[in-house]
Design a protein around this motif. Structure first.
Motif, PDB file in Angstrom:
ATOM      1  N   LEU A  68     -63.057 -34.675 -70.472  1.00  0.00           N
ATOM      2  CA  LEU A  68     -61.374 -35.410 -69.356  1.00  0.00           C
ATOM      3  C   LEU A  68     -61.124 -34.493 -70.245  1.00  0.00           C
ATOM      4  CD1 LEU A  68     -62.295 -39.367 -69.450  1.00  0.00           C
ATOM      5  CD2 LEU A  68     -62.818 -37.209 -68.197  1.00  0.00           C
ATOM      6  N   ARG A  69     -59.449 -34.536 -71.322  1.00  0.00           N
ATOM      7  CA  ARG A  69     -57.960 -34.057 -71.485  1.00  0.00           C
ATOM      8  C   ARG A  69     -59.163 -33.451 -72.753  1.00  0.00           C
ATOM      9  NH1 ARG A  69     -54.932 -38.275 -68.540  1.00  0.00           N
ATOM     10  NH2 ARG A  69     -54.898 -37.682 -65.907  1.00  0.00           N
ATOM     11  N   ASP A  70     -59.075 -35.204 -73.941  1.00  0.00           N
ATOM     12  CA  ASP A  70     -59.507 -34.993 -74.927  1.00  0.00           C
ATOM     13  C   ASP A  70     -59.978 -35.783 -75.693  1.00  0.00           C
ATOM     14  OD1 ASP A  70     -56.281 -33.249 -76.017  1.00  0.00           O
ATOM     15  OD2 ASP A  70     -55.812 -35.647 -75.095  1.00  0.00           O
ATOM     16  N   VAL A  71     -61.173 -36.116 -74.524  1.00  0.00           N
ATOM     17  CA  VAL A  71     -62.245 -36.671 -74.934  1.00  0.00           C
ATOM     18  C   VAL A  71     -63.376 -36.024 -74.208  1.00  0.00           C
ATOM     19  CG1 VAL A  71     -63.907 -38.984 -74.109  1.00  0.00           C
ATOM     20  CG2 VAL A  71     -61.469 -39.077 -75.841  1.00  0.00           C
ATOM     21  N   THR A  72     -64.600 -36.213 -74.843  1.00  0.00           N
ATOM     22  CA  THR A  72     -65.769 -34.992 -74.545  1.00  0.00           C
ATOM     23  C   THR A  72     -67.136 -36.065 -74.358  1.00  0.00           C
ATOM     24  OG1 THR A  72     -64.767 -33.450 -74.891  1.00  0.00           O
ATOM     25  CG2 THR A  72     -67.184 -33.020 -74.546  1.00  0.00           C
ATOM     26  N   LEU A  73     -67.693 -36.211 -73.486  1.00  0.00           N
ATOM     27  CA  LEU A  73     -69.108 -36.663 -73.722  1.00  0.00           C
ATOM     28  C   LEU A  73     -69.766 -35.745 -73.881  1.00  0.00           C
ATOM     29  CD1 LEU A  73     -70.517 -38.876 -73.681  1.00  0.00           C
ATOM     30  CD2 LEU A  73     -70.266 -39.678 -71.393  1.00  0.00           C
ATOM     31  N   ALA A  74     -71.613 -35.738 -74.331  1.00  0.00           N
ATOM     32  CA  ALA A  74     -71.988 -34.791 -74.544  1.00  0.00           C
ATOM     33  C   ALA A  74     -73.700 -35.316 -74.296  1.00  0.00           C
ATOM     34  CB  ALA A  74     -70.990 -33.265 -75.170  1.00  0.00           C
ATOM     35  N   HIS A  75     -74.184 -34.180 -74.316  1.00  0.00           N
ATOM     36  CA  HIS A  75     -75.494 -34.694 -74.540  1.00  0.00           C
ATOM     37  C   HIS A  75     -76.364 -33.664 -74.842  1.00  0.00           C
ATOM     38  CE1 HIS A  75     -79.840 -35.588 -73.746  1.00  0.00           C
ATOM     39  NE2 HIS A  75     -80.520 -36.128 -74.277  1.00  0.00           N
ATOM     40  N   LEU A  76     -76.581 -33.349 -76.133  1.00  0.00           N
ATOM     41  CA  LEU A  76     -77.362 -32.221 -76.944  1.00  0.00           C
ATOM     42  C   LEU A  76     -78.256 -32.398 -77.371  1.00  0.00           C
ATOM     43  CD1 LEU A  76     -77.316 -28.672 -77.481  1.00  0.00           C
ATOM     44  CD2 LEU A  76     -75.978 -29.922 -80.054  1.00  0.00           C
ATOM     45  N   ASP A  77     -80.345 -30.933 -76.493  1.00  0.00           N
ATOM     46  CA  ASP A  77     -81.200 -31.812 -77.018  1.00  0.00           C
ATOM     47  C   ASP A  77     -82.073 -30.456 -77.493  1.00  0.00           C
ATOM     48  OD1 ASP A  77     -83.736 -32.786 -77.319  1.00  0.00           O
ATOM     49  OD2 ASP A  77     -84.213 -33.156 -75.265  1.00  0.00           O
ATOM     50  N   TYR A  78     -82.645 -30.529 -78.461  1.00  0.00           N
ATOM     51  CA  TYR A  78     -83.161 -29.178 -78.944  1.00  0.00           C
ATOM     52  C   TYR A  78     -84.786 -28.686 -78.735  1.00  0.00           C
ATOM     53  CZ  TYR A  78     -78.739 -27.488 -81.235  1.00  0.00           C
ATOM     54  OH  TYR A  78     -77.171 -27.045 -81.488  1.00  0.00           O
ATOM     55  N   HIS A  79     -84.936 -30.204 -78.062  1.00  0.00           N
ATOM     56  CA  HIS A  79     -86.674 -30.331 -77.931  1.00  0.00           C
ATOM     57  C   HIS A  79     -87.823 -29.848 -79.594  1.00  0.00           C
ATOM     58  CE1 HIS A  79     -85.722 -30.380 -73.798  1.00  0.00           C
ATOM     59  NE2 HIS A  79     -84.830 -29.300 -73.961  1.00  0.00           N
ATOM     60  N   HIS A  80     -87.194 -29.314 -80.725  1.00  0.00           N
ATOM     61  CA  HIS A  80     -87.678 -29.169 -81.654  1.00  0.00           C
ATOM     62  C   HIS A  80     -86.967 -30.328 -82.413  1.00  0.00           C
ATOM     63  CE1 HIS A  80     -89.879 -26.426 -79.222  1.00  0.00           C
ATOM     64  NE2 HIS A  80     -90.980 -25.844 -80.271  1.00  0.00           N
ATOM     65  N   ALA A  81     -87.799 -30.281 -83.926  1.00  0.00           N
ATOM     66  CA  ALA A  81     -86.656 -30.429 -85.767  1.00  0.00           C
ATOM     67  C   ALA A  81     -86.061 -29.100 -85.632  1.00  0.00           C
ATOM     68  CB  ALA A  81     -87.790 -30.464 -86.101  1.00  0.00           C
ATOM     69  N   ALA A  82     -84.224 -29.284 -85.968  1.00  0.00           N
ATOM     70  CA  ALA A  82     -83.752 -28.944 -85.858  1.00  0.00           C
ATOM     71  C   ALA A  82     -83.274 -28.627 -87.081  1.00  0.00           C
ATOM     72  CB  ALA A  82     -82.978 -28.640 -85.068  1.00  0.00           C
ATOM     73  N   ASP A  83     -82.301 -28.035 -87.914  1.00  0.00           N
ATOM     74  CA  ASP A  83     -80.919 -28.649 -88.736  1.00  0.00           C
ATOM     75  C   ASP A  83     -79.319 -27.368 -88.825  1.00  0.00           C
ATOM     76  OD1 ASP A  83     -83.174 -28.737 -90.295  1.00  0.00           O
ATOM     77  OD2 ASP A  83     -83.374 -27.391 -92.063  1.00  0.00           O
ATOM     78  N   LEU A  84     -78.778 -27.936 -88.644  1.00  0.00           N
ATOM     79  CA  LEU A  84     -77.380 -27.391 -88.499  1.00  0.00           C
ATOM     80  C   LEU A  84     -76.205 -27.184 -89.394  1.00  0.00           C
ATOM     81  CD1 LEU A  84     -78.332 -28.896 -85.338  1.00  0.00           C
ATOM     82  CD2 LEU A  84     -76.161 -28.758 -85.343  1.00  0.00           C
ATOM     83  N   ASP A  85     -76.431 -26.054 -89.954  1.00  0.00           N
ATOM     84  CA  ASP A  85     -75.692 -26.264 -91.204  1.00  0.00           C
ATOM     85  C   ASP A  85     -73.802 -25.864 -90.933  1.00  0.00           C
ATOM     86  OD1 ASP A  85     -75.088 -26.417 -94.497  1.00  0.00           O
ATOM     87  OD2 ASP A  85     -76.357 -25.287 -94.830  1.00  0.00           O
ATOM     88  N   LEU A 143     -61.974 -43.181 -59.484  1.00  0.00           N
ATOM     89  CA  LEU A 143     -60.585 -42.875 -60.089  1.00  0.00           C
ATOM     90  C   LEU A 143     -60.601 -41.977 -60.556  1.00  0.00           C
ATOM     91  CD1 LEU A 143     -58.327 -46.284 -61.280  1.00  0.00           C
ATOM     92  CD2 LEU A 143     -58.535 -45.058 -59.178  1.00  0.00           C
ATOM     93  N   ILE A 144     -61.276 -41.486 -61.902  1.00  0.00           N
ATOM     94  CA  ILE A 144     -60.654 -39.687 -62.911  1.00  0.00           C
ATOM     95  C   ILE A 144     -61.628 -39.124 -61.988  1.00  0.00           C
ATOM     96  CG2 ILE A 144     -60.942 -41.424 -64.872  1.00  0.00           C
ATOM     97  CD1 ILE A 144     -64.090 -40.147 -65.095  1.00  0.00           C
ATOM     98  N   GLN A 145     -62.370 -39.340 -60.369  1.00  0.00           N
ATOM     99  CA  GLN A 145     -62.767 -38.105 -60.299  1.00  0.00           C
ATOM    100  C   GLN A 145     -61.658 -37.350 -59.338  1.00  0.00           C
ATOM    101  OE1 GLN A 145     -65.828 -36.367 -60.169  1.00  0.00           O
ATOM    102  NE2 GLN A 145     -67.019 -37.411 -61.162  1.00  0.00           N
ATOM    103  N   GLN A 146     -60.861 -38.242 -58.574  1.00  0.00           N
ATOM    104  CA  GLN A 146     -59.486 -38.355 -58.109  1.00  0.00           C
ATOM    105  C   GLN A 146     -58.679 -37.843 -58.549  1.00  0.00           C
ATOM    106  OE1 GLN A 146     -59.121 -41.357 -55.215  1.00  0.00           O
ATOM    107  NE2 GLN A 146     -60.691 -42.667 -56.063  1.00  0.00           N
ATOM    108  N   GLY A 147     -58.681 -37.343 -60.230  1.00  0.00           N
ATOM    109  CA  GLY A 147     -57.395 -36.985 -60.920  1.00  0.00           C
ATOM    110  C   GLY A 147     -56.346 -38.346 -60.954  1.00  0.00           C
ATOM    111  N   ILE A 148     -56.936 -39.683 -60.896  1.00  0.00           N
ATOM    112  CA  ILE A 148     -55.443 -40.589 -61.818  1.00  0.00           C
ATOM    113  C   ILE A 148     -57.033 -41.293 -62.848  1.00  0.00           C
ATOM    114  CG2 ILE A 148     -54.901 -42.605 -60.690  1.00  0.00           C
ATOM    115  CD1 ILE A 148     -55.701 -42.519 -58.061  1.00  0.00           C
ATOM    116  N   GLY A 149     -56.148 -41.731 -63.520  1.00  0.00           N
ATOM    117  CA  GLY A 149     -56.991 -42.773 -64.458  1.00  0.00           C
ATOM    118  C   GLY A 149     -57.481 -42.711 -66.353  1.00  0.00           C
ATOM    119  N   GLU A 209     -57.402 -43.240 -73.839  1.00  0.00           N
ATOM    120  CA  GLU A 209     -56.776 -43.996 -74.649  1.00  0.00           C
ATOM    121  C   GLU A 209     -57.600 -45.268 -74.931  1.00  0.00           C
ATOM    122  OE1 GLU A 209     -53.054 -45.389 -73.073  1.00  0.00           O
ATOM    123  OE2 GLU A 209     -52.133 -43.386 -73.130  1.00  0.00           O
ATOM    124  N   LEU A 210     -58.994 -46.240 -74.219  1.00  0.00           N
ATOM    125  CA  LEU A 210     -59.558 -47.115 -74.547  1.00  0.00           C
ATOM    126  C   LEU A 210     -60.746 -46.759 -75.216  1.00  0.00           C
ATOM    127  CD1 LEU A 210     -60.797 -49.391 -73.826  1.00  0.00           C
ATOM    128  CD2 LEU A 210     -61.818 -48.444 -72.124  1.00  0.00           C
TER     129      LEU A 210
END
Length: 353
Positions: free
Chosen positions: A79-96, A208-214, A220-221
């Motif tokens: 949106l502006r300051d909030v991001t919603l994401a889905h991350l999938d590696y399809h394997h066991a993985a380490d992120l350091d 509303l957000i698809q129309q640039g409102i809200g 904030e919620l």
């Protein structure tokens, strides 16, 4: 370009260039199904691109074979300051991570198991227990096989602004959340509700957000929900806020200002609404927010103007003059000067991005 494709920290052109035949995406939320950021079979590329969302890290992939080739995918909307994401590696993985980025991140496994080394402590992420990552955290994630993550990223400045409004005073220290967030408690219902509402708004074409409102109130919620639900070094301050004295008057004034930002507001209007004298409400703002009531009004109007400019697409026909006048800035030169001083760029630069 759609409004929700304006990801400020990642190159979405990669979405159309998979390295090899795609493995079918698993469990991508409906709200994100059309928002693929990347799909790649190259480990280095996955490390780099996921780093824009999570912070730079070293990726180690386990059991990458010809029969079970590595493939990573990321779907995300910002949106502006909030991001919603889905991350999938399809394997066991380490992120350091030597240190995570300058943002807050909520990591929620949708299946599987996530073991974390979190500033030296061991923390576990499960389908019923999220992990909240503070900025600049020393972190290692160990994702078991079949452990895709639903991720919410919140920018630091936005969280501090929202907390300041909720407290009715300025925030004098960094906010540090406890890492484990149990999702089965009664308070967590508020967090679930905020994420569900965000998802609904994203996937509904005429929302509303698809129309640039809200977008602002929705962010904030989400932010107020995590501040209220999750333990932190500021949680007692927030839940134990006094309802008497200067802070109560400031909170009342802030609520009045938020409800009337697009209307003419005078200092006397604020004083009358809070049942305080002009001098008293000025002193309360000085003590708790380190500013004046009218400077607070100006700053909030500048933020609203920036949000409207950032959300605009060319087809909307939005102009800097229109936005300035909507938020009570009748002198375009003064508006541009105040805007540049606050945000480090001109209004027209924000509009063109």
């Amino acid at each position: 370009m759609t409004r929700l494709a304006k990801l400020g920290f990642i190159n979405t052109s990669r979405t159309t260039m998979p390295v090899r035949r795609r493995i079918r995406s698993r469990g991508v939320p409906t709200a994100l199904a059309g928002a693929e950021v990347f799909c790649t079979g190259d480990r280095d590329e996955a490390e780099t691109l996921a780093g824009y969302l999570l912070g730079q890290h070293q990726l180690t992939v386990h059991d990458d074979t010809a029969e079970k080739p590595f493939q990573a995918s990321l779907h995300a909307i910002r949106l502006r300051d909030v991001t919603l994401a889905h991350l999938d590696y399809h394997h066991a993985a380490d992120l350091d991570f030597g240190a995570t980025g300058d943002h807050y991140t909520v990591l929620m496994p949708t299946t599987g198991l996530m073991e974390c080394k979190y500033d030296g402590a061991t923390v576990t992420g499960l389908t019923y227990q999220a992990v909240v990552v503070n900025p600049r955290t020393n972190l290692k994630l160990e994702l078991a096989y079949d452990t895709p993550l639903l991720i919410v990223r919140i920018e630091v400045a936005a969280l501090l602004r929202q907390l300041s409004r909720m407290l009715g005073r300025s925030v004098d220290r960094p906010v540090r959340f406890e890492p484990e967030m149990l999702l089965t408690t009664d308070p967590a219902v508020r967090w679930h509700g905020a994420i569900q509402l965000l998802s609904s708004e994203v996937m509904t074409p005429d929302s509303l957000i698809q129309q640039g409102i809200g977008a602002g109130p929705l962010e904030e919620l989400v932010i107020s929900s995590i501040l209220w639900v999750q333990d932190s070094n500021m949680h007692h301050d927030l839940t134990g806020v006094s309802h008497t004295g200067g802070r109560a008057a400031v909170r009342t004034a802030v609520n009045f200002i938020e409800e009337h930002l697009a209307d003419p507001i005078t200092l006397r209007d604020i004083a009358v609404y809070t049942s305080r004298s002009v001098r008293s409400i000025q002193q309360a703002f000085h003590d708790d927010l380190h500013t004046t009531p009218m400077n607070y009004v100006r700053d909030r109007r500048l933020e609203r103007a920036r949000n409207q400019l950032a959300d605009a697409l060319p087809r909307d026909g939005v102009t800097v003059t229109d936005v300035a006048e909507r938020w009570g800035f009748n002198h375009l030169g003064n508006f541009s000067a105040a805007y540049r001083k606050r945000f480090g760029e001109s209004p027209s630069q924000t509009l063109r991005r």
